[in-house]
Every structure is written in C-alpha cells, then in structure tokens.
Design a protein around this motif. Structure first.
Motif, PDB file in Angstrom:
ATOM      1  N   GLY A  54       0.804  -0.982   0.049  1.00 60.58           N
ATOM      2  CA  GLY A  54       0.022  -0.078   0.042  1.00 60.58           C
ATOM      3  C   GLY A  54       0.954   1.359   0.016  1.00 60.58           C
ATOM      4  N   VAL A  55       1.730   1.197   0.797  1.00 60.77           N
ATOM      5  CA  VAL A  55       2.680   2.343   0.847  1.00 60.77           C
ATOM      6  C   VAL A  55       3.462   2.786  -0.491  1.00 60.77           C
ATOM      7  CG1 VAL A  55       4.819   3.400   2.186  1.00 60.77           C
ATOM      8  CG2 VAL A  55       3.079   2.322   3.440  1.00 60.77           C
ATOM      9  N   LEU A  56       3.869   1.511  -0.892  1.00 63.71           N
ATOM     10  CA  LEU A  56       4.698   1.753  -2.134  1.00 63.71           C
ATOM     11  C   LEU A  56       3.814   2.098  -3.500  1.00 63.71           C
ATOM     12  CD1 LEU A  56       7.176  -1.350  -1.938  1.00 63.71           C
ATOM     13  CD2 LEU A  56       7.666   1.264  -2.133  1.00 63.71           C
ATOM     14  N   PHE A  57       2.546   1.553  -3.258  1.00 60.33           N
ATOM     15  CA  PHE A  57       1.730   1.946  -4.312  1.00 60.33           C
ATOM     16  C   PHE A  57       1.571   3.619  -4.363  1.00 60.33           C
ATOM     17  CE2 PHE A  57      -2.596   3.412  -5.556  1.00 60.33           C
ATOM     18  CZ  PHE A  57      -2.922   2.866  -6.444  1.00 60.33           C
ATOM     19  N   ALA A  58       1.335   4.133  -3.306  1.00 60.03           N
ATOM     20  CA  ALA A  58       1.306   5.742  -3.011  1.00 60.03           C
ATOM     21  C   ALA A  58       2.604   6.388  -3.643  1.00 60.03           C
ATOM     22  CB  ALA A  58       0.923   6.114  -1.786  1.00 60.03           C
ATOM     23  N   ILE A  59       3.664   5.836  -3.214  1.00 61.36           N
ATOM     24  CA  ILE A  59       5.080   6.419  -3.845  1.00 61.36           C
ATOM     25  C   ILE A  59       5.022   6.187  -5.299  1.00 61.36           C
ATOM     26  CG2 ILE A  59       7.445   6.032  -3.785  1.00 61.36           C
ATOM     27  CD1 ILE A  59       7.274   5.143  -0.802  1.00 61.36           C
ATOM     28  N   GLU A  60       4.532   5.131  -5.723  1.00 60.63           N
ATOM     29  CA  GLU A  60       4.807   4.854  -7.072  1.00 60.63           C
ATOM     30  C   GLU A  60       3.750   5.431  -8.121  1.00 60.63           C
ATOM     31  OE1 GLU A  60       4.542   0.787  -8.484  1.00 60.63           O
ATOM     32  OE2 GLU A  60       5.963   1.064 -10.157  1.00 60.63           O
ATOM     33  N   GLU A  61       2.654   5.339  -7.604  1.00 60.93           N
ATOM     34  CA  GLU A  61       1.456   5.585  -8.390  1.00 60.93           C
ATOM     35  C   GLU A  61       0.619   6.917  -8.294  1.00 60.93           C
ATOM     36  OE1 GLU A  61       0.916   3.893 -11.365  1.00 60.93           O
ATOM     37  OE2 GLU A  61      -0.684   5.106 -11.931  1.00 60.93           O
ATOM     38  N   ALA A  62       0.489   7.134  -7.011  1.00 61.56           N
ATOM     39  CA  ALA A  62      -0.698   8.280  -6.643  1.00 61.56           C
ATOM     40  C   ALA A  62      -0.002   9.446  -6.334  1.00 61.56           C
ATOM     41  CB  ALA A  62      -1.479   7.591  -5.480  1.00 61.56           C
ATOM     42  N   ALA A  63       0.909   9.426  -5.396  1.00 58.02           N
ATOM     43  CA  ALA A  63       1.253  10.543  -4.989  1.00 58.02           C
ATOM     44  C   ALA A  63       2.501  11.329  -5.853  1.00 58.02           C
ATOM     45  CB  ALA A  63       2.158  10.573  -3.386  1.00 58.02           C
ATOM     46  N   SER A  64       2.332  12.717  -6.027  1.00 58.59           N
ATOM     47  CA  SER A  64       3.170  13.237  -6.693  1.00 58.59           C
ATOM     48  C   SER A  64       4.284  13.868  -5.878  1.00 58.59           C
ATOM     49  CB  SER A  64       2.568  14.552  -7.710  1.00 58.59           C
ATOM     50  OG  SER A  64       1.534  14.075  -8.307  1.00 58.59           O
ATOM     51  N   PHE A  65       4.105  14.267  -4.700  1.00 58.19           N
ATOM     52  CA  PHE A  65       5.092  14.916  -3.691  1.00 58.19           C
ATOM     53  C   PHE A  65       5.038  13.899  -2.665  1.00 58.19           C
ATOM     54  CE2 PHE A  65       2.430  18.127  -5.743  1.00 58.19           C
ATOM     55  CZ  PHE A  65       3.391  19.030  -6.295  1.00 58.19           C
ATOM     56  N   TRP A  66       6.384  13.714  -2.329  1.00 53.02           N
ATOM     57  CA  TRP A  66       6.688  12.695  -1.090  1.00 53.02           C
ATOM     58  C   TRP A  66       7.640  13.315  -0.148  1.00 53.02           C
ATOM     59  CZ3 TRP A  66       3.522   9.117  -0.332  1.00 53.02           C
ATOM     60  CH2 TRP A  66       3.965   7.967   0.758  1.00 53.02           C
ATOM     61  N   ARG A  67       7.281  13.243   0.884  1.00 56.40           N
ATOM     62  CA  ARG A  67       7.945  13.765   2.240  1.00 56.40           C
ATOM     63  C   ARG A  67       8.611  12.735   3.033  1.00 56.40           C
ATOM     64  NH1 ARG A  67       5.792  17.024   5.927  1.00 56.40           N
ATOM     65  NH2 ARG A  67       3.972  15.930   5.680  1.00 56.40           N
ATOM     66  N   PRO A  68       9.463  12.589   3.508  1.00 56.19           N
ATOM     67  CA  PRO A  68      10.031  11.245   4.296  1.00 56.19           C
ATOM     68  C   PRO A  68       9.194  10.947   5.395  1.00 56.19           C
ATOM     69  CG  PRO A  68      11.743  12.582   3.550  1.00 56.19           C
ATOM     70  CD  PRO A  68      10.672  13.439   3.317  1.00 56.19           C
ATOM     71  N   GLN A  69       8.576  11.999   5.986  1.00 55.43           N
ATOM     72  CA  GLN A  69       7.823  12.010   7.230  1.00 55.43           C
ATOM     73  C   GLN A  69       6.602  11.162   6.856  1.00 55.43           C
ATOM     74  OE1 GLN A  69       8.982  14.669   6.173  1.00 55.43           O
ATOM     75  NE2 GLN A  69       9.074  16.287   7.655  1.00 55.43           N
ATOM     76  N   LEU A  70       6.255  11.401   5.561  1.00 61.29           N
ATOM     77  CA  LEU A  70       4.879  10.745   5.157  1.00 61.29           C
ATOM     78  C   LEU A  70       5.053   9.118   5.191  1.00 61.29           C
ATOM     79  CD1 LEU A  70       2.439  12.129   4.408  1.00 61.29           C
ATOM     80  CD2 LEU A  70       3.005  12.235   2.029  1.00 61.29           C
ATOM     81  N   THR A  71       6.188   8.770   4.767  1.00 62.32           N
ATOM     82  CA  THR A  71       6.482   7.227   4.730  1.00 62.32           C
ATOM     83  C   THR A  71       5.959   6.590   6.014  1.00 62.32           C
ATOM     84  OG1 THR A  71       8.401   7.822   3.618  1.00 62.32           O
ATOM     85  CG2 THR A  71       8.117   5.491   3.804  1.00 62.32           C
ATOM     86  N   TRP A  72       6.459   7.109   6.998  1.00 63.43           N
ATOM     87  CA  TRP A  72       6.176   6.627   8.355  1.00 63.43           C
ATOM     88  C   TRP A  72       4.683   6.639   8.753  1.00 63.43           C
ATOM     89  CZ3 TRP A  72       6.835   2.934  11.454  1.00 63.43           C
ATOM     90  CH2 TRP A  72       6.833   3.094  12.779  1.00 63.43           C
ATOM     91  N   ARG A  73       4.220   7.761   8.228  1.00 59.83           N
ATOM     92  CA  ARG A  73       2.549   7.648   8.897  1.00 59.83           C
ATOM     93  C   ARG A  73       1.897   6.968   7.956  1.00 59.83           C
ATOM     94  NH1 ARG A  73      -0.028  12.888   8.810  1.00 59.83           N
ATOM     95  NH2 ARG A  73       1.954  13.824   8.305  1.00 59.83           N
ATOM     96  N   THR A  74       2.172   6.899   6.625  1.00 62.46           N
ATOM     97  CA  THR A  74       1.313   6.172   5.749  1.00 62.46           C
ATOM     98  C   THR A  74       1.662   4.600   6.212  1.00 62.46           C
ATOM     99  OG1 THR A  74       3.086   6.147   4.245  1.00 62.46           O
ATOM    100  CG2 THR A  74       1.317   7.511   3.663  1.00 62.46           C
ATOM    101  N   PHE A  75       2.519   4.181   6.537  1.00 65.41           N
ATOM    102  CA  PHE A  75       2.989   2.797   6.931  1.00 65.41           C
ATOM    103  C   PHE A  75       2.161   2.462   8.253  1.00 65.41           C
ATOM    104  CE2 PHE A  75       6.051  -0.505   8.105  1.00 65.41           C
ATOM    105  CZ  PHE A  75       5.530  -1.735   7.407  1.00 65.41           C
TER     106      PHE A  75
END
Lengths: 710, 710
Positions: A185-206
């Motif tokens: 799920g997290v990787l889907f957002a990084i690869e497909e959905a999100a245009s901007f990614w902040r490192p802090q977001l990785t942890w919260r999405t996970f």
C-alpha cells in the motif's frame, strides 16, 4: 499546542486506517452475501429448469447493476470508474470538483457493492483507494460546519498540506485493505498516486496500512464461525492461493517468462488502446445529449452491459463438456450447498464431474482468481476453456470500464492475465515434463504481466505479490516479467490506463519531468496572451466584471490606483490575489470603501476569520451567482493589498520553459507571474545562508517564534 | 539513441547491483576468515595459558584495527565513519570533496574488513551503503579518462541527475546487501538517504536490490560446502535467527513493548548525546594539532580503543561462572573446532557447560546478534551477564563511533537493544508464565527500539525486520515499539545520530521543511551582505582576483561593460556563472580577447567540448593554483555571456524566507539571485499553459525536437 497538533495527526491516521478497513470489510461482506444468495438461488432453480435459472440469474444481476448505476448517475456522479485517476490528480495539485465529497463516498461504497455483486467484469480494489481517500478528506476537513461538529482545535488541521498528507494515507489504506498488503500500500502511493513525497509521510502511511491490516485481521477473525457472517465464511478478500506454487525456478524458465512479459505488454496496452477509443466514442456520440437524457442513457447502458455479461457467464459454460475429477481431491466437485470454491459442478450430470469454464466464469470474481491461480490440480482447465474465457472476458472488461458504475481494474486485469498465464504454464509442463513447474505460478506471472502492461505498476505490484504469496523465492521471476511487460508496453507508445483517462478528460496533470523540447521555449512563450491584472485599489464593479468574464484562478495585483490606469513601466508587482478570496470579499463585502485614496492598514486584514477564506473540500466554495451587489456597492472601492499573497513566485521572461515546468512540478504551483528581466541584482543566497542555525544566529529575535514542522 | 540511453541506465543499475553484492560478499568472506582464524588460534592457545591467549587475541585485534586506521587516515580520509551521513548529504545536493572517489572505496572496503574482524564495536552495514554509492558514482562517471576508457556513448551519462540517481541505486544496493532485504533497501533510500524522489527511481532501485539478492544467494550457494570458503561456512550476513520466535501476541504484551520503546528512545538518544559531545571534544582537543601529527594521534587512538575492546571481550567473561547446558540441545556447548555458533565454552571445565557472557562478548558481532536473538533456550543468559554486556558494550560503541575507521552503527545498536530487550523478555516470561512468549522476540523488539531511538529509522527498519524474520504476525508489535521509541527520542530534542554528525561538521544539509519563524523573514534578510558580481565583459585579471578573494560557487553577471562600472539602476541580470566554469575558462584561456568591445556570438560557445566543463566526481576539478596567466593575458578581456546560465532562478527581495527555503529544497538549488521588485507583470502562466499537448499545439515547430525523458 504543537504536541496536540502532532497527536491529532497520528490519531487521524489511525482513524483513517480503522475506517477504511471497516468499510472494505463491509463491502466484502455485502458482496459475498449478495453474490452468495444469487448463486444459491440460481443453483436451486437449475435443478428444475436451466432457462428459469438463467432468467433468475440475469434479472438479479441487471437489478444490482441498475441500482449501482442509478446511485452513481443521479446521486454521486463523481463515484464512477476506478477513482485512482481522480486521487492521482488531487495529489498532483488539481482540485477536481466534488471528488472527495461525502456523497461520493456513499456512491462509491454502495455502487461498488452493486456492480461487483452484479457480476460485472470489475473489481472492488480501485474503488477502495478512492473510498479511503474520501474518508481521509472528510476527516481532514475538521468536522462539518453544517452539523456544528467543528471544534476549534480540530479546524486548525484544515490546511492544504495536512489534508493532502491525510488523503495520501487514505489511498495507501485503500490498497492495503484491498490486498491485505501493508507495505504494498505504501509503495503504491509512492509509485503511482502521490506526486510529492515527504520522508515523514512514509512512516505515517505505513502506520495507517498496518492499522488496516490489524483491523481486517480482527474483523475476519470475528467471522470465523460458519454462519457468523452469512455467506462470507471462506470468501472475500482476494488471497492468491499460491502457497502450493513452485518454490524454485530454473534458468530455462526465463524464456516462457519473457514470452509472458511480451504478451502482457502487448495485450495490456491494446486493452488501453481499445478502451481509450471506446471512451472517446462514448463522450462524442453516446453521451452527447443534454443533461437528463444523458443520465438515462448511462443507466440503460450499464443494464445492457450487465445483461450481456450475465448471458455470457451462464450460457458459454453450457457449451462446454464436463471434465472428470481427480479422485484424490476431496472437494471435487464442489459439494452442494457450498457457494464458493473450486470445481463448479454446474449442469454436469456425473457425481465426479465439473465444468471447467463454469469454475472460472460462473463464480464470483474473487473465487475465479483463486481457482485460476490454484495449483491443486494440473490440467484443471482445457485450453479451449482458457482461450474462450480470455477472449470473452477481455471484451467484457474493455466495454465495462467506462460505464457509469464504480469499477476497479485490478480484478479484470488479473483474470485476463491469469488465463493466458495458465495456458503458457500448461505448455511448459507438457514440454519440460518438470513436475515442479506449476500452472498456478504461471497464472500469477501472467496476471502480473497484464497489470504491468495496462497500468505500468511495477514495484508496488511486485511487493503486493510477495506479500500475498509470502514466497520470496519468486522475486526474480516476478520482477523479470514485470520488467519485460512494462518495457514492451512503453515501447508501444500507448499511455497507461489511468493516464490515458486523465488525458482524455483533458486534466492538466503534470508528469515528473517535462518534454525535452521545453528547453527551446521560454516563459514568455507560454504565458497567457492577455494579462488580466488589478491595481492595488480597484472598483468593486470592475472586479466583479473581471471575475465574470475570466475563468482564471489568480490575478496579479500591481501597485497602481484606478485613477492612473496600469502601465507596466511604473508599477511594481504586489503579488497574486486568488479568485476564491475575491469571491469571499465580494460576498461578505469585506472592507469596501467609498474613497479610493483611503489605504487600509494590512494588519487589519487579520481581523477577519481566516477560515472564511479556506475553501471547504465538501462544497464548491462561494459561487459567482451568490454575489448580490447594489449599484452603490459596485461603485465602491476595495484595497486589494490586504488579500494579496505577496510571496508569490515569479520568473523572468527569458526563463527556459523546462525550468518553469520544474518549478510548477517541484513546488506544486497553480500559477506563476512572468515579469520583465530584473534590473540589477541585490545579492545572492546560498545554502549556507538559509541553514536554520545561521539564520538564528543572525536574527535571534525571531527565534522565539520557532516551532518545528514535522 | 534514446533506447541506447535507457538500456545503459538499466545496464548500469544491474552492474551496480552485482558489484555491490559481490563486494559485500567478499567483505563478509574476509571478515569471517580473519575472525575465524583469530578465534581458532586463541582457543588453541587457551588450552595452554589464558594469559598467552589473551595476548594473542589482543595483538591480533590491535594489528587488524591499526591496519584499518592506517589506510583510512593516510590513504582515504573520507572513508572514516559510517558513510551514511556523507551519502545523505550528496543526495541532498551537497558536493563534499572526495567522498565518492575510488580511493575512498578501497579504504572503505579494506578498512571495514580490518575494523570488523578486529572485534571493534562496529558493523559493516553502514559502510556497505557508502561502498555501494562509491561503486555507482564511479560507474556513472563514464569510465576513466586517465586510463583512456571513456567511450563517447558512455560519457553522455555523465550529468548530475543521472549520477545522483545511480548513487541512490548504490545506496539501496548497500542496504539490500547488508541485510538481504530488497524491499527494505528501497525504503531505506526513500526514508533516510534520498532528498529527492522520482517515481521512476522506485522501480530502478528495486531492480538493483533484487539483483543484489539474487547475486548474494548465488554466491552463498557457491560456498555451501564445508571447506569451500574457509571459515565462512555458516557465518556471515546477519540473519536474525528468529524463525523460532513467537507467532502470536497478547494484548498485555503492549505494556512491556511500551517500556521497551521508552527505554529505546531514552537510551538511543543518550547514545547520540554522549557520542556527539565526545565528537566535539575530539575535534576541539584531540585533533587540534597540525596535519601530520593529528594523523598519528588518530591511529594511536584507534589502536587504544582496540586494546580496550579486546581486554573487555576477553577478561570480563573470565569473571563469570559457567552455566549448565540444557541436555536437549545437541550443540551445547559449541563443539570444539567450530568457530561460530551459540553456547561458547570459553574456559569452562565441564563438558556440559558454557559461559553466557562469552557467548555474546567473545564472538564475532554477527554471531553475538544471532545468539542474543535466539529462542533456542530460555534463561540462556543470566541477568548479570546481560546487564554487564549492555553497560560495557554501550560505552565501547560510544567511544568507537568517531575514531578513524569505517564503522557502521547498525550492529552496535542491535546488540545494545537486544541485551535490554532480552532482559525485559526474561521478566515477561517469569511474570506471565506464558510459554509462548519468547525472549528472542523481545530481544528483537529491543534491537528495533534502540535503532529507532538512535537513528529514527522506522519504515525501513520495520520492513527489514519483516523480511529477515519472514513473520508478518510480528508487524503490530514491531511497529508499536518503533513508534514509541521514535516519539520518545524526538521528545528529548536530541538529533538522530546521522543528522547530529552532519550538524557537528557544519554541513548545510537542508531538511524537508523550514523552521516556522522563516515566514517572518524575507529573502533580502538572508542574502549575502556583499554582492560580488561581474559585468558582461570583464578583465581576466579581475576575474582571477575575485576568485582568489571569494569562495562563492556562483556569481551573478549583469549586462554592463567594465568601462561603465556596474550600477544597479541600469543593468539587467544576465544570469549566474559558476566558479568551476570560470576556472576552466581561465585555465584553458577560452576566448580571451584584447578589445572589450568585441562581442562573442553565443553560438560560438558551443564549439567547446562541453564535457570540459563537467566537474569529474573523481577529482576536485581545476584548482586555483593550476592557473598560470601572464601579465598580458591578465589584461585581456572575456565575454562572460557565453558561459552564463541564463535560466537562473531569481526571487524578489520581499519573498518570504520560508518560500525561498522551499525553492532551494524542492529544486535542489545551490544559489539564488535576489532581485528588486519587478516592474509590472507581463503575464501569468497556469498549469494548462504548460501541459505538453497545449504547448505542442501552440508551437508545432519545436515538436520535432521532442524526446521524452524517463
């Protein structure tokens, strides 16, 4: 204060996870029960008459799909389709009207149940991404003003960045719920959905996706008993039954995998091509009529598709002869009274017979996937059955994606891919004679290849497959098939399906990098032909006229009074004023003044409730026709300086367009002023100048204002 | 052409994967063999005399560490430490001199073998990240000019973005090789290392890490035989032996996990605090002397630390009494002649005895981790042994990170955390009496908590643990402990260890978001006090003087001739010229001219070989003292327009500093011009204006120049 904000952020992520998981569970529960009921009745009716059973089955399906089409068409028009393109656009910075409303959420959930239970060639996975995003958006809005549930501490969360972050969490939660794959799920957002990614977001999405997986596990445990959740029992939630798949691979398998990848790339992109043409045809001819009759056409179209689908599902297996069961398999044929599982008996007369086409066609989609990927019995399907299934299902999937129901693409892609994958697997087992090579594994590889061809998802698909199969030794084969398939599909020049639909709808989604020829153009080549701008103090009537005659979302404001009309030579740029803000100013008649030479102290501006200016996500904001101004008011003036965003990005006219694009994409801008070449330079800022320690040392007086963002 | 470029990109990613995996394997092979030899000799010597064995052991360690310290100090000074902060800075856009040289690679590999085999409290995981990045950087450089291995098609790869992408792949490959965790490697880069992330990169990095895992698997298979790779056999490559850990969890376990998280947060951040103070003390007092004597101090310091470490490792276990083996466990005590494994006999007299402290202290670090995390035998360690181990190892780890050897932090963190984790686990088993609760699982949770406290890594750590243990049911507990530990550590206000070291070294790394008080400052507050700028045509001597007297990396150029000296009112900004480019111009004496009124056709500029201007990563570029100019040449002029980057970003003086920060961070800028407020506005660009289809429709003549970037 800061800790409350942080705690709120995490609490909302938790609620999004629990909410999405529960919704996903409820959708599954309803789908399984409705579909279970349908199959149970149909099988009972089949005992007396096949024709009667067909009509029952068909009517049931058409009614379910009609209910789905009605709710989507008349109540929640934004709930149609997969929803992933819309979420992608929102996360790219495009505010499509109405995609994250509460009514869209309702339409998506109810419509999804109808279309999936109604047997259409659609999945519930894509819509779950949209569902999760809607839940997140509604939470991020800070309660609802209409029902007076909007405490102040909750409202401060209501800003664009926090909302976008939470919607990202929601999208991840949707994928995690669909496939029970938290990392995927997290990787889907990084690869497909999100245009901007902040490192802090990785942890919260996970965190969110982990909450989803824990919640779903708990809910499914609650359904463990046979009759606890009706027909839900062993059904629901796609789980690739591939534990019995192969655990080793041989070098010569690279050849069939290469073939699968090529097939996947070609078939996936031809799916996109045909579906794209069909969508354009629909817009041009089918939906060309005016509003209300167009809506009826949509419902009738959906019912027609449901009719065709049901007819294929019921009648095609009739044309196939029965196959003998392997006596070692106890569950062959599926016992009477059980409404899910492998080896469907259908009309077969013998006690030891099953109908192979019915096993994958006359079944719920989730069951069909499990049956196609199963390695329980080799040669379970005849090649004719697989070819027939692929051809008809491909056509059904192409015509279904685009009708007015919520429709996910994962399930049809998996089924198409698994069908030809299993064919290749059968070829391999018969050629090599290697008993370790499993048809089910090839079906899985085929499914991966079709998804990579149609959607060009790679990493997230790979991780989802790893999480579902729990089989790390498959990694090289899965990766190779995805790599080949994506490369082949990219070579065809046909866009991925989501991008294709974004493109057809003419939404200005900005890809990560610009076309290379942008380097040969400059900012002044791209700027609007006419420049609509305001002076600092403007007549209210003039502002209203401009808003009526132009659709721009932002207008530059220059330091000039209406008495001396704007001339580029003498006026300096103050900044940009937003259309929304102007609408609020005009509607609330904020600081209108009689005399244009009055100047408002900018500090006064902060006396207004700033949340007035925030556009709520659940409505369209102030509309032009809501503004009622008397003639006297139209002749008054307003000092725009207090509403201007003075820190607006501006570029010089000769800036390369490629760099302008980078600026838009990197910072998520919506508009940008083009200004003449600067006269001289005041100084240079380097990295060292803006490191916090350096700034603090220079301006110790501002340090007490410090509050870190995280 | 485009396909060749794409193929090259993927081929290089493949080579980076294979190269990093092979290097990691070789490092492990050497470490295991050296350490195996050491323990084998020591144990033989122990039979005759403990004192003799101690001296042998100590001398072996000191010599190994000395060799590591010498190569790092005298040959490759950038190879010291973990390397992760340096890679992080490079990916943030900071060009630290020499961190990606070939000599750094050599120093890192050889030094890492010495320090790890020498028994220091360091790991080889962090250095592997740096190693992978070095390999990638060297490949991206397009061969070597010195050895004439630089074909033209290879050289075109030599640009900043492609190089940065490949270095990111290298960093991922390093983590993947260290922990054999392909998904964890990708997430490590997203979470910790990379500052800019493009969706395309996800797929390429994942490809690299998958190549790493396939390569390592193949290489380890080649070593399967007992004697194939010397002492390597069952050693090498951290594999948490947690397959026998618990597969369920109970609600009441949340309490001990909460305690573990809090402990981890506090201990991890106090580790950072003490190590930070120590590092500052080292810089201020220990290394204050001049160059060559400072280097000797560093080597002596490393040898001293090795001496202390060896003494603790050998002598402390002597003070502990022996424990009885569980007769059910066949490998207890470890059979004579085997040099890795659990239940070390040490000096125990009985055939059925082992020394618990020696099992974790007098062993290789990898073995110690396996033993601490093992659930083979409950109550394997006495609480005193665990407390003693934790205290001494914590101190050793604190003093070791910072000495002049390559030193990873993962292994010491895991060991510290596992020690107190196992203690908590022992408490839990004795209080609850639940036989399903495993000490080894608690040790793992403790390890995770210490890592989250010291490094604040969360997602990647979680995924690495999931990949290593292959146990998805642990997810909620692991996640909870990481969450608590990171939150507690963040609350202490102490920076994560890597950021702390970046901070101590005063490197201008830009975090993702600025401090909140930046909003109250403007661009002109931050700009350099003096503005050094060039006119369009400048005297060569003047340029040289400016380069000598200023260290800036970029200088604004304005449209003005030296005859009428720069005045801000009349001159327009042309752009920025880079220091490197000026140095090349002066060294190669490009287009010097006698008469300042000559104007060079900018097209002429392209006649120069542009690769001349690219700064190679493997050297420092042209240095000031390489420039030899005669007086006559110094009096000539050069037209700077041809070397200026005209598309430079500039901001108006009143732009908020927070937005300036965003611009730097979002686009990875190194410098930015501050210009006066614009006089008027020429137009506005919106998203719709820069969508490729729109641009193409307007400027069909540039379309033939199209070549997509991907």
């Amino acid at each position: 204060h800061q800790y409350r904000y942080l705690a709120l952020k995490w609490a909302l992520a938790l609620v999004v996870g629990v909410g999405t998981a529960t919704t996903a569970f409820l959708i599954n529960l309803m789908v399984e029960n409705l579909a279970g009921l349908k199959f149970s009745w149909t099988i009972q009716a089949m005992a007396s008459s096949s024709a009667g059973a067909y009509f029952l089955y068909m009517i049931f399906n058409v009614l379910l799909v009609a209910s789905s089409a009605c709710i989507v068409t008349y109540f929640a028009p934004q709930a149609t389709g997969s929803g992933i393109p819309e979420v992608k656009c929102y996360l790219n910075g495009i505010d499509l009207p109405g995609i994250l409303l509460f009514r869209t959420l309702v339409g998506k959930v109810v419509g999804s149940v109808g279309s999936v239970a109604g047997g259409l060639a659609v999945g519930k996975e894509g819509p779950l991404v949209h569902t999760g995003s809607c839940i997140a958006a509604l939470l991020s809005q800070g309660g609802s003003k209409r029902v007076h549930l909007s405490p102040k501490w909750f409202r401060e969360f209501n800003n664009d960045r926090d909302r976008r972050d939470l919607v990202t969490c929601g999208a991840c939660a949707g994928v995690a719920a669909a496939f029970r794959a938290p990392v995927g799920g997290v990787l889907f957002a990084i690869e497909e959905a999100a245009s901007f990614w902040r490192p802090q977001l990785t942890w919260r999405t996970f965190f969110t996706t982990a909450v989803v997986s824990v919640t779903i596990r708990a809910l499914m445990n609650a359904c463990k008993g046979e009759s606890d959740c009706g027909f839900f029992g062993g059904g629901g939630f796609i789980i690739f039954d591939i534990n019995d798949g192969q655990s080793e691979y041989w070098i010569y398998e690279l050849l069939p995998v290469l073939i699968l990848g090529t097939l996947g790339g070609l078939l996936g992109s031809s799916f996109n091509y045909v579906n794209g043409k069909l969508t354009q045809w629909r817009i041009k001819y089918l939906y060309k009529n005016h509003h209300s009759s167009r809506r009826h056409v949509k419902v009738i179209e959906a019912m027609l598709v449901a009719f065709i689908t049901s007819t294929f599902q019921f009648c095609l297996p009739l044309a196939f002869s029965c196959r003998e069961c392997d006596p070692d398999i106890a569950t062959c044929p599926r016992p009477a009274g059980v409404h899910y599982g492998n080896f469907v008996k259908f009309t077969c007369p013998g006690d030891n017979q099953y109908n192979d086409l019915a096993t994958i066609f006359f079944n719920t989609q989730d069951d069909a996937i499990r049956n196609l990927l199963s390695s329980e019995m080799e040669q379970e399907y005849s090649p004719t059955a697989l070819v027939t299934f692929f051809c008809f299902f491909f056509v059904l999937a192409v015509i279904t994606y685009g009708i007015s129901v919520p429709s996910g693409l994962f399930v049809p892609s998996i089924l198409c891919g698994a069908a030809y994958g299993r064919l290749v697997g059968m070829l391999m087992t018969s050629i090599t004679g290697n008993a370790e090579i499993k048809e089910g594994t090839y079906a899985l590889l085929g499914a991966a290849s079709f998804i990579a061809g149609a959607m060009r998802m790679t990493v997230s698909m790979c991780v989802i497959i790893l999480e579902l199969t729990n089989n790390l030794s498959l990694l090289p084969l899965v990766m190779f098939v995805l790599l080949v398939s994506k490369a082949v599909a990219d070579l065809t020049g046909i866009l991925p399906i989501y991008d294709l639909h974004i493109h057809i709808k003419k939404i200005p989604l900005l890809e990560h990098s610009s076309e290379r020829y942008f380097r040969h153009l400059s900012a002044s080549d791209a700027k609007s032909k006419t420049c609509v701008q305001f002076g600092r103090v403007e007549k209210v009537g003039f502002i209203l006229d401009v808003l009526k005659s132009h659709t721009h979302n932002g207008f530059p404001v220059v330091e000039a009074h209406p008495t001396d009309r704007v001339t580029n030579e003498t006026s300096t740029l103050l900044g940009i004023v937003l259309r929304n803000h102007l609408l609020v100013v005009l509607k609330k008649k904020i600081s209108f003044m009689k005399d244009p030479s009055e100047v408002v102290d900018p500090v006064l501006a902060f006396q207004y409730d700033l949340t007035e200016f925030t556009k709520p996500i659940s409505s369209q904001g102030v509309k032009l026709d809501e503004i009622r101004l008397t003639d006297e008011e139209q002749n008054m003036y307003v000092d725009l300086k207090q509403f201007v965003n003075t820190s607006t990005y501006a570029v010089q006219e000769d800036m390369s367009l490629a760099k302008v694009y980078q600026l838009f994409r990197g910072l998520g801008l919506r508009h940008l002023c083009v200004v003449p070449k600067a006269t001289g330079v005041l100084g240079v800022i380097t990295r060292k100048d803006i490191v916090p320690e350096h700034v603090e040392a220079q301006y110790p007086e501002v340090k007490h204002l410090s509050r870190t963002n995280s």
